[in-house]
Design a protein around this motif. Structure first.
Motif, short mmCIF file in Angstrom:
data_model
loop_
_atom_site.label_atom_id
_atom_site.label_comp_id
_atom_site.label_asym_id
_atom_site.label_seq_id
_atom_site.Cartn_x
_atom_site.Cartn_y
_atom_site.Cartn_z
N UNK A 175 4.22 0.05 -11.90
CA UNK A 175 3.44 -0.92 -11.14
C UNK A 175 3.07 -0.29 -9.81
N UNK A 176 1.78 -0.24 -9.53
CA UNK A 176 1.33 0.31 -8.25
C UNK A 176 1.16 -0.81 -7.23
N UNK A 177 1.13 -0.44 -5.98
CA UNK A 177 0.94 -1.41 -4.91
C UNK A 177 -0.38 -2.15 -5.00
N UNK A 178 -1.33 -1.60 -5.73
CA UNK A 178 -2.62 -2.27 -5.93
C UNK A 178 -2.56 -3.33 -7.02
N UNK A 223 1.99 -11.57 -7.04
CA UNK A 223 2.92 -11.11 -8.09
C UNK A 223 3.50 -9.74 -7.74
N UNK A 224 2.63 -8.85 -7.29
CA UNK A 224 3.07 -7.49 -6.93
C UNK A 224 4.07 -7.54 -5.78
N UNK A 225 3.73 -8.29 -4.73
CA UNK A 225 4.63 -8.39 -3.57
C UNK A 225 5.97 -8.99 -3.97
N UNK A 226 5.96 -10.03 -4.80
CA UNK A 226 7.20 -10.68 -5.23
C UNK A 226 8.06 -9.72 -6.06
N UNK A 227 7.45 -9.00 -6.98
CA UNK A 227 8.16 -8.03 -7.81
C UNK A 227 8.80 -6.95 -6.95
N UNK A 228 8.04 -6.41 -6.01
CA UNK A 228 8.55 -5.35 -5.12
C UNK A 228 9.64 -5.89 -4.19
N UNK A 284 0.83 -1.20 0.00
CA UNK A 284 0.00 0.00 0.00
C UNK A 284 0.87 1.25 0.00
N UNK A 285 0.50 2.21 -0.83
CA UNK A 285 1.21 3.47 -0.88
C UNK A 285 2.52 3.42 -1.65
N UNK A 286 2.78 2.31 -2.36
CA UNK A 286 4.03 2.16 -3.10
C UNK A 286 3.74 2.11 -4.60
N UNK A 287 4.60 2.75 -5.37
CA UNK A 287 4.54 2.67 -6.83
C UNK A 287 5.97 2.65 -7.35
N UNK A 288 6.21 1.79 -8.33
CA UNK A 288 7.53 1.68 -8.95
C UNK A 288 7.39 2.02 -10.42
#
Length: 154
Positions: free
Chosen positions: A47-50, A74-79, A23-27
């Motif tokens: 890629x946004x945290x959502x 997928x999002x958590x793994x990428x981040x 949440x609150x993260x964007x790459x």
């Protein structure tokens, strides 16, 4: 309160992603450059945290854009992968590349603060310019590049 430094933003990103928090993260990863007269690259993936992922490519021939949704894992793994390799990327003050290099820039946004880190996007250029990255960092930035290619060329 003082504005956080780029190091503070990266540290907060690493701490959150190590806990699986997005949440609150964007790459945003941008790759641009190349030799004049040859194929010049200009690609961006965000890629946004959502889990919303957007890719855009611009060159002299065409412009493409595509969007998809990643699931939470997928999002958590990428981040998480990027968090593990972020310390090997350099801020603008330390970035020094040969002209016409293919340069990658990763902008990490945590809440309203951001940090932009740089690296040579081409493996051959990293070797030639002696700016090698550890394998886990190469894997992290490569994940974003693969996502870009998948979105733009499927």
């Amino acid at each position: 309160m003082a504005e956080p430094t780029e190091e503070d933003v990266v540290r907060e990103f690493v701490e959150r992603t190590s806990r699986g928090e997005t949440d609150g993260i964007e790459i945003e990863q941008r790759v641009a450059g190349g030799m004049p007269g040859e194929y010049r690259v200009s690609e961006v993936v965000t890629v946004s945290g959502t889990g919303l992922a957007r890719a855009r490519s611009n060159d002299a021939r065409a412009s493409e854009e595509s969007t998809t949704s990643l699931d939470g894992a997928q999002t958590r793994d990428l981040f998480r992968k990027l968090g593990e390799g972020a310390g090997d990327l350099v801020p603008r003050s330390q970035a020094s590349f040969v002209p016409d290099s293919l340069v990658g820039a990763v902008t990490i946004k945590v809440d309203e603060h951001e940090a932009t880190l740089f690296y040579l996007a081409d493996q051959d250029e990293r070797e030639t310019q002696q700016q090698l990255l550890p394998p886990e960092t190469v894997e992290a930035v490569s994940e974003f590049s693969r996502l870009t290619q998948r979105l733009l060329h499927e």
